[in-house]
Design a protein around this motif. Structure first.
Motif, PDB file in Angstrom:
ATOM      1  N   ILE A 125     -15.061   5.118  -5.958  1.00 54.54           N
ATOM      2  CA  ILE A 125     -14.065   5.126  -4.888  1.00 54.54           C
ATOM      3  C   ILE A 125     -13.404   6.496  -4.830  1.00 54.54           C
ATOM      4  N   VAL A 126     -12.829   6.805  -3.701  1.00 57.97           N
ATOM      5  CA  VAL A 126     -12.103   8.055  -3.537  1.00 57.97           C
ATOM      6  C   VAL A 126     -10.809   7.938  -4.332  1.00 57.97           C
ATOM      7  N   GLU A 127     -10.534   8.927  -5.135  1.00 59.26           N
ATOM      8  CA  GLU A 127      -9.295   8.933  -5.903  1.00 59.26           C
ATOM      9  C   GLU A 127      -8.180   9.428  -4.997  1.00 59.26           C
ATOM     10  N   ARG A 128      -7.165   8.613  -4.887  1.00 57.69           N
ATOM     11  CA  ARG A 128      -6.044   8.942  -4.016  1.00 57.69           C
ATOM     12  C   ARG A 128      -4.850   9.357  -4.853  1.00 57.69           C
ATOM     13  N   GLU A 129      -4.009  10.198  -4.258  1.00 58.84           N
ATOM     14  CA  GLU A 129      -2.760  10.548  -4.921  1.00 58.84           C
ATOM     15  C   GLU A 129      -1.859   9.321  -4.923  1.00 58.84           C
ATOM     16  N   GLU A 130      -1.117   9.159  -5.974  1.00 55.61           N
ATOM     17  CA  GLU A 130      -0.211   8.030  -6.088  1.00 55.61           C
ATOM     18  C   GLU A 130       0.895   8.148  -5.045  1.00 55.61           C
ATOM     19  N   LEU A 131       1.060   7.104  -4.268  1.00 56.29           N
ATOM     20  CA  LEU A 131       2.151   7.024  -3.311  1.00 56.29           C
ATOM     21  C   LEU A 131       3.351   6.425  -4.031  1.00 56.29           C
ATOM     22  N   ARG A 132       4.490   7.069  -3.915  1.00 51.75           N
ATOM     23  CA  ARG A 132       5.708   6.599  -4.575  1.00 51.75           C
ATOM     24  C   ARG A 132       6.636   6.002  -3.519  1.00 51.75           C
ATOM     25  N   VAL A 133       7.248   4.882  -3.865  1.00 53.07           N
ATOM     26  CA  VAL A 133       8.185   4.203  -2.977  1.00 53.07           C
ATOM     27  C   VAL A 133       9.596   4.471  -3.484  1.00 53.07           C
ATOM     28  N   VAL A 134      10.468   4.919  -2.569  1.00 57.03           N
ATOM     29  CA  VAL A 134      11.870   5.163  -2.906  1.00 57.03           C
ATOM     30  C   VAL A 134      12.655   3.921  -2.491  1.00 57.03           C
ATOM     31  N   LYS A 135      13.188   3.215  -3.473  1.00 57.67           N
ATOM     32  CA  LYS A 135      13.924   1.978  -3.241  1.00 57.67           C
ATOM     33  C   LYS A 135      15.323   2.282  -2.684  1.00 57.67           C
ATOM     34  N   ARG A 136      16.011   1.266  -2.213  1.00 51.71           N
ATOM     35  CA  ARG A 136      17.360   1.448  -1.646  1.00 51.71           C
ATOM     36  C   ARG A 136      18.331   2.036  -2.648  1.00 51.71           C
ATOM     37  N   ASN A 137      18.157   1.679  -3.924  1.00 49.99           N
ATOM     38  CA  ASN A 137      19.075   2.178  -4.950  1.00 49.99           C
ATOM     39  C   ASN A 137      18.695   3.566  -5.465  1.00 49.99           C
ATOM     40  N   GLY A 138      17.655   4.163  -4.885  1.00 53.13           N
ATOM     41  CA  GLY A 138      17.224   5.503  -5.275  1.00 53.13           C
ATOM     42  C   GLY A 138      16.127   5.521  -6.321  1.00 53.13           C
ATOM     43  N   ALA A 139      15.835   4.381  -6.932  1.00 48.87           N
ATOM     44  CA  ALA A 139      14.763   4.306  -7.923  1.00 48.87           C
ATOM     45  C   ALA A 139      13.416   4.545  -7.243  1.00 48.87           C
ATOM     46  N   ARG A 140      12.498   5.094  -8.001  1.00 53.06           N
ATOM     47  CA  ARG A 140      11.158   5.368  -7.483  1.00 53.06           C
ATOM     48  C   ARG A 140      10.145   4.586  -8.310  1.00 53.06           C
ATOM     49  N   GLU A 141       9.142   4.040  -7.601  1.00 47.29           N
ATOM     50  CA  GLU A 141       8.058   3.339  -8.288  1.00 47.29           C
ATOM     51  C   GLU A 141       6.777   3.539  -7.502  1.00 47.29           C
ATOM     52  N   ASN A 142       5.644   3.344  -8.167  1.00 46.19           N
ATOM     53  CA  ASN A 142       4.360   3.483  -7.504  1.00 46.19           C
ATOM     54  C   ASN A 142       4.192   2.391  -6.452  1.00 46.19           C
ATOM     55  N   PHE A 143       3.559   2.746  -5.336  1.00 47.70           N
ATOM     56  CA  PHE A 143       3.246   1.760  -4.311  1.00 47.70           C
ATOM     57  C   PHE A 143       2.329   0.717  -4.926  1.00 47.70           C
ATOM     58  N   ASN A 144       2.663  -0.545  -4.725  1.00 47.06           N
ATOM     59  CA  ASN A 144       1.899  -1.640  -5.297  1.00 47.06           C
ATOM     60  C   ASN A 144       1.474  -2.566  -4.171  1.00 47.06           C
ATOM     61  N   ARG A 145       0.200  -2.508  -3.822  1.00 42.53           N
ATOM     62  CA  ARG A 145      -0.346  -3.330  -2.746  1.00 42.53           C
ATOM     63  C   ARG A 145      -0.114  -4.812  -3.021  1.00 42.53           C
ATOM     64  N   ASP A 146      -0.311  -5.235  -4.270  1.00 44.23           N
ATOM     65  CA  ASP A 146      -0.155  -6.647  -4.622  1.00 44.23           C
ATOM     66  C   ASP A 146       1.293  -7.115  -4.457  1.00 44.23           C
ATOM     67  N   LYS A 147       2.241  -6.245  -4.750  1.00 43.73           N
ATOM     68  CA  LYS A 147       3.651  -6.592  -4.584  1.00 43.73           C
ATOM     69  C   LYS A 147       3.974  -6.773  -3.099  1.00 43.73           C
TER      70      LYS A 147
END
Length: 162
Positions: free
Chosen positions: A43-65
């Motif tokens: 598969i094509v390796e993609r750069e990790e997409l980060r999600v910025v939450k309302r409280n400012g925390a950052r986490e990796n984009f999680n398709r399953d979530k």
């Protein structure tokens, strides 16, 4: 590729074909040492997409979530799982095409709401109530009324509010 049976790195590709609607290549391989056959995916390796939450925390984009949240809003509704998976895939592909490295969760939520509104109005209101953090019944009523103004009413559905 290392053979999962004997660990040898000597193998040959027997067959290659497209998989996962063109997003991957499936390869059948045969170990040159023990003749064990196994399958690998490229598969094509993609750069990790980060999600910025309302409280400012950052986490990796999680398709399953994301799929879990959409699935919860569609519980006991006549929405097929394939529709939900397509919705999540469309959003993930759109985010990738837009080139985001970090994206506010509010942008993702707005994309989900736009698509849910077209699929099922009850699921849309359920999702909106969490996304917009409704505090009282009045906010539900306002959202349902504005939904009614944007979308033609189905004659088979009884009117909820007058």
């Amino acid at each position: 590729m290392r053979c999962p049976k004997c660990g040898s790195s000597q193998d040959k590709v027997i067959d290659s074909r497209e998989a996962r609607e063109g997003h991957a290549i499936r390869r059948r391989r045969e170990c040159m040492k023990c003749d064990f056959r196994f399958t690998t995916y490229e598969i094509v390796e993609r750069e990790e997409l980060r999600v910025v939450k309302r409280n400012g925390a950052r986490e990796n984009f999680n398709r399953d979530k994301l799929l879990g949240g959409v699935r919860k809003s569609c519980e006991k509704r006549p929405v097929k799982m394939e529709q939900l998976e397509q919705l999540v895939d469309d959003i993930a592909n759109e985010l990738e095409e837009e080139g985001y490295r970090e994206i506010p969760s509010t942008v993702i939520g707005a994309k989900v709401m736009r698509r849910l509104e077209a699929i099922d109005h009850v699921a849309y209101v359920r999702y909106a109530s969490v996304y917009r953090q409704f505090e009282d019944v009045g906010e539900f009523i306002d959202e349902i009324k504005s939904l009614g103004e944007r979308s033609p009413r189905d004659g088979r559905q009884p009117e909820l509010f007058r």
